[in-house]
Write an enzyme that holds these catalytic residues in place. Sequence first.
Site, mmCIF file in Angstrom:
data_model
loop_
_atom_site.group_PDB
_atom_site.id
_atom_site.type_symbol
_atom_site.label_atom_id
_atom_site.label_comp_id
_atom_site.label_asym_id
_atom_site.label_seq_id
_atom_site.Cartn_x
_atom_site.Cartn_y
_atom_site.Cartn_z
ATOM 1 N N SER A 96 -9.518 -0.249 7.174
ATOM 2 C CA SER A 96 -8.984 -0.206 5.809
ATOM 3 C C SER A 96 -8.254 -1.449 5.327
ATOM 4 C CB SER A 96 -8.066 0.995 5.650
ATOM 5 O OG SER A 96 -8.842 2.159 5.592
ATOM 6 N N LYS A 150 0.852 -1.197 0.000
ATOM 7 C CA LYS A 150 0.000 0.000 0.000
ATOM 8 C C LYS A 150 0.885 1.245 0.000
ATOM 9 C CE LYS A 150 -3.915 1.956 2.645
ATOM 10 N NZ LYS A 150 -4.713 1.824 3.880
ATOM 11 N N SER A 160 -9.571 2.064 2.906
ATOM 12 C CA SER A 160 -8.751 2.797 1.975
ATOM 13 C C SER A 160 -7.798 1.929 1.166
ATOM 14 C CB SER A 160 -7.949 3.853 2.736
ATOM 15 O OG SER A 160 -7.080 3.229 3.676
HETATM 16 N N1 GLN Z 1 -12.833 4.296 6.243
HETATM 17 C C1 GLN Z 1 -12.258 4.796 7.449
HETATM 18 C C2 GLN Z 1 -11.914 6.261 7.284
HETATM 19 O O1 GLN Z 1 -12.250 6.792 6.314
HETATM 20 C C3 GLN Z 1 -11.073 3.976 7.842
HETATM 21 C C4 GLN Z 1 -9.828 4.340 7.155
HETATM 22 C C5 GLN Z 1 -8.642 3.493 7.523
HETATM 23 O O2 GLN Z 1 -8.738 2.473 8.187
HETATM 24 N N2 GLN Z 1 -7.500 3.958 7.084
HETATM 25 O O3 GLN Z 1 -11.338 6.890 8.079
#
Ligand code: GLN
Length: 491
Positions: free
Chosen positions: A179, A80, A155
Amino acid sequence: MTDLTRLTATEIAGLVASGETSAVEVTRAHLARIAAVDDRVNAFLHVDTEGALAAAGAVDARRAAGEELGPLAGVPVAVKDVLTTKGVPTTVGSKILEGWRPPYDSTIVQRLRAAGTVMLGKTNMDEFAMGSSTEYSAYGATHNPWDLDRIPGGSGGGSSAALAAYEAPLAIGSDTGGSIRQPAAVTGTVGAKPTYGGTSRYGLVAFSSSLDTPGPCARTVLDAALLHAVIGGHDPRDSTSIPAPVPDVVAAAKLGASGDLTGVKLGVVTEFSGDGGEPGVQAAFREAVETLTKMGAEIVEVSCPHFRYALPAYYLIAPSECSSNLARFDGVRFGLRVGDDGNRSLEEVMSLTREAGFGPEVKRRIMIGTYALSSGYYDAYYGQAQKVRTLITRDFTSAFEQVDALISPTTPFVAFPIGSRTSDPYQMYLADLYTIPTNLYGGPGISVPCGLSEGLPVGLQIMAPTMADDRMYRVAAALESAVGTLTPPAL
Ligand code: GLN
């Protein structure tokens, strides 16, 4: 001839170790697959062809010299784009870091290299890991290999899509609110969020430092466990890293694969059953619960009354921390600089750079966070959210006095169509309804495929006590032994 891209990491490592194939051959097969499908999937932001082939060549040379290879030597991995990679572009899905080549490797990447894995490149993500669909990437959305018109989660949608599209057998994600687990669920793959502090944040571009946790993604539970063991463990360069050995997740995954869960007590979170989840998701979950029962697990209902406040608490804590962390992107030290024509003040350049460099969701979070931390509002928002965090931790503590692990669907809904939730941030935030409590508590969580709903993958989440990551791997491997791995339609 075997299609090397269809093999698990375990199988690839075995073939490389025995000399039946070479790491270079494996790498070439994956690079060819990326070339064939990634214009449709857009899982990768950067493919490091030269670096990958050189790393693979080094593994083959070590083998030829009779050196002992590690359990994942020669296996390709997709990383990532939130983790720094020396000399290799690292954008965090943002324009503000366009063109930045970090001068150092993150600890996770160092460990991947030391283990002889082959980094194929960097995967797409929502800008600064803020999002649940990978649509907020400054470099275009990633498409779900199950249905290219749908989101791959976020994400870390790039990492999970790369796995589901057979572009890589292993990937790295980061989980702040879900994420790793949510993309795994909607792409039919496996993703684990380790215990907070169980994997190093050194070189992980910070979003919300008290929550950020890098972790493994794979197509099988055993592969995820092997990757977890390689990247996990104490790192003196991360002040919140736990100075203790990684729980034996590999042994737990092997134990679970027997499909015997006799003596294991699992709690179904009352607040998450039937709470806004799609009927197809709830049905797949119930079926998985039956399967686990047949394997000998004892299932009880456990109430975690404060979980319902997790989402609002998270959306104060995470933006607050991000508003502080993202202050470092000032147009001076990294990446983009806009308007520096010799006539503008430093402040003007900073403001023009941030205006051009950050996308709308990142700006929204910075503004919410700055507001929540401002004097006069701090107690009402940030302070209050921290108290809720304590109550959620207490819910977990009391739950784990009754059961070994908690289970729930990973997400309330399957992969949604691209564009269907971008105009309403709250609808996007709901994707992490079931994953966020674990982050606030700091424990480990894993998502493993548990079936299909209308032809799309559904994930089951297993949540364990802090530093009991092995427990969730055991249960996940048991479920996998019954459900099997899910295969998307051919791309
Ligand atoms: N979807 C969540 C957010 O927007 C989690 C993001 C993550 O785990 N990086 O913050």
